[in-house]
Design a protein around this motif. Structure first.
Motif, short mmCIF file in Angstrom:
data_model
loop_
_atom_site.label_atom_id
_atom_site.label_comp_id
_atom_site.label_asym_id
_atom_site.label_seq_id
_atom_site.Cartn_x
_atom_site.Cartn_y
_atom_site.Cartn_z
N UNK A 104 0.81 -1.22 0.00
CA UNK A 104 0.00 0.00 0.00
C UNK A 104 0.85 1.27 0.00
N UNK A 105 2.00 1.24 0.66
CA UNK A 105 2.83 2.44 0.75
C UNK A 105 4.02 2.40 -0.21
N UNK A 106 4.10 1.36 -1.02
CA UNK A 106 5.17 1.25 -2.02
C UNK A 106 4.65 1.85 -3.33
N UNK A 107 4.53 3.16 -3.35
CA UNK A 107 3.95 3.86 -4.50
C UNK A 107 4.78 3.62 -5.76
N UNK A 108 6.10 3.76 -5.65
CA UNK A 108 6.96 3.52 -6.82
C UNK A 108 6.79 2.11 -7.35
N UNK A 109 6.76 1.14 -6.44
CA UNK A 109 6.60 -0.25 -6.85
C UNK A 109 5.27 -0.50 -7.54
N UNK A 110 4.20 0.06 -6.99
CA UNK A 110 2.87 -0.11 -7.58
C UNK A 110 2.77 0.58 -8.94
N UNK A 111 3.37 1.77 -9.06
CA UNK A 111 3.34 2.48 -10.34
C UNK A 111 4.11 1.69 -11.40
N UNK A 112 5.26 1.14 -11.02
CA UNK A 112 6.06 0.38 -11.98
C UNK A 112 5.37 -0.94 -12.33
N UNK A 171 -3.76 -0.91 -10.00
CA UNK A 171 -4.70 0.18 -10.22
C UNK A 171 -5.52 0.42 -8.96
N UNK A 172 -6.04 -0.65 -8.41
CA UNK A 172 -6.86 -0.56 -7.19
C UNK A 172 -6.06 0.04 -6.04
N UNK A 173 -4.85 -0.46 -5.83
CA UNK A 173 -4.04 0.02 -4.72
C UNK A 173 -3.63 1.48 -4.91
N UNK A 184 -0.50 13.70 -8.31
CA UNK A 184 -0.48 14.01 -9.75
C UNK A 184 0.35 12.99 -10.53
N UNK A 185 1.48 12.58 -9.96
CA UNK A 185 2.32 11.56 -10.63
C UNK A 185 1.57 10.24 -10.77
N UNK A 232 -1.52 6.38 -14.08
CA UNK A 232 -2.73 5.59 -14.32
C UNK A 232 -3.37 5.93 -15.66
N UNK A 233 -3.30 7.20 -16.03
CA UNK A 233 -3.91 7.63 -17.30
C UNK A 233 -3.00 7.40 -18.50
N UNK A 234 -1.67 7.45 -18.28
CA UNK A 234 -0.70 7.35 -19.38
C UNK A 234 0.49 6.48 -18.99
N UNK A 235 0.29 5.19 -18.89
CA UNK A 235 1.44 4.33 -18.52
C UNK A 235 2.54 4.41 -19.57
N UNK A 236 3.78 4.44 -19.10
CA UNK A 236 4.94 4.51 -20.00
C UNK A 236 5.17 3.13 -20.59
N UNK A 237 5.15 3.07 -21.89
CA UNK A 237 5.47 1.82 -22.57
C UNK A 237 5.76 2.11 -24.01
#
Length: 152
Positions: free
Chosen positions: A92-100, A123-125, A139-140, A145-150
């Motif tokens: 829940x608090x690993x924002x970088x990990x969840x985003x990646x 996405x849920x977390x 904002x990040x 969530x709206x524009x994943x880097x790929x």
């Protein structure tokens, strides 16, 4: 930027590759990046790179290798599942990990259910944590969530 030998890739090298790609400067270091990714791939398939890594590092490595056309297994993400077969919610608090993880999940090949699960879970977390984040971090997360880097 390059590590010595193929026995040990430094995670900082992957961060540099990611930064160069995001800045659009990767073409300047094509040979160096290819060497780093080949070393990373060898360690990834031998599980040497992922044994003692966290969600952020494994997801970043997976994403970068997949984007560059390396065939990497989704088995690495099994490390982050509980006994019930679902992703554990202690991220829940690993924002970088969840985003990646969210970004990596968009490199799914048909039939890779674990990446579908990873996308839904991350996405849920991330949605769940938005109200606890400061404005800049929120904002990040929203942008990711709206524009994943790929690379397509």
């Amino acid at each position: 930027m390059i590590t010595n030998g193929i026995s040990d890739i430094k995670f900082d090298d992957l961060l540099m590759v990611d930064a160069l790609e995001r800045l659009g400067l990767d073409y300047l270091y094509k040979d160096e990046i290819n060497l780093i990714l080949e070393q990373c791939y060898l360690q990834f398939i031998n599980k040497g790179l992922i044994e003692h890594r966290n969600l952020y590092e494994v997801s970043l490595c997976f994403r970068i290798l997949r984007e560059r056309g390396f065939h990497v297994s989704t088995d690495a993400f099994e490390l982050f599942k509980g006994k019930n077969g679902k992703f554990v919610e202690n991220f829940e608090y690993d924002i970088r990990g969840l985003m990646e993880l969210y970004e990596a999940s968009h490199l799914c090949i048909e039939g890779e259910n674990i990446l579908d699960e990873a996308r839904i879970f991350s996405n849920h977390m991330l949605q769940k944590t938005l109200s606890f984040l400061d404005e800049k971090e929120a904002r990040r997360v929203t942008y990711t969530l709206e524009h994943p880097h790929r690379r397509v």
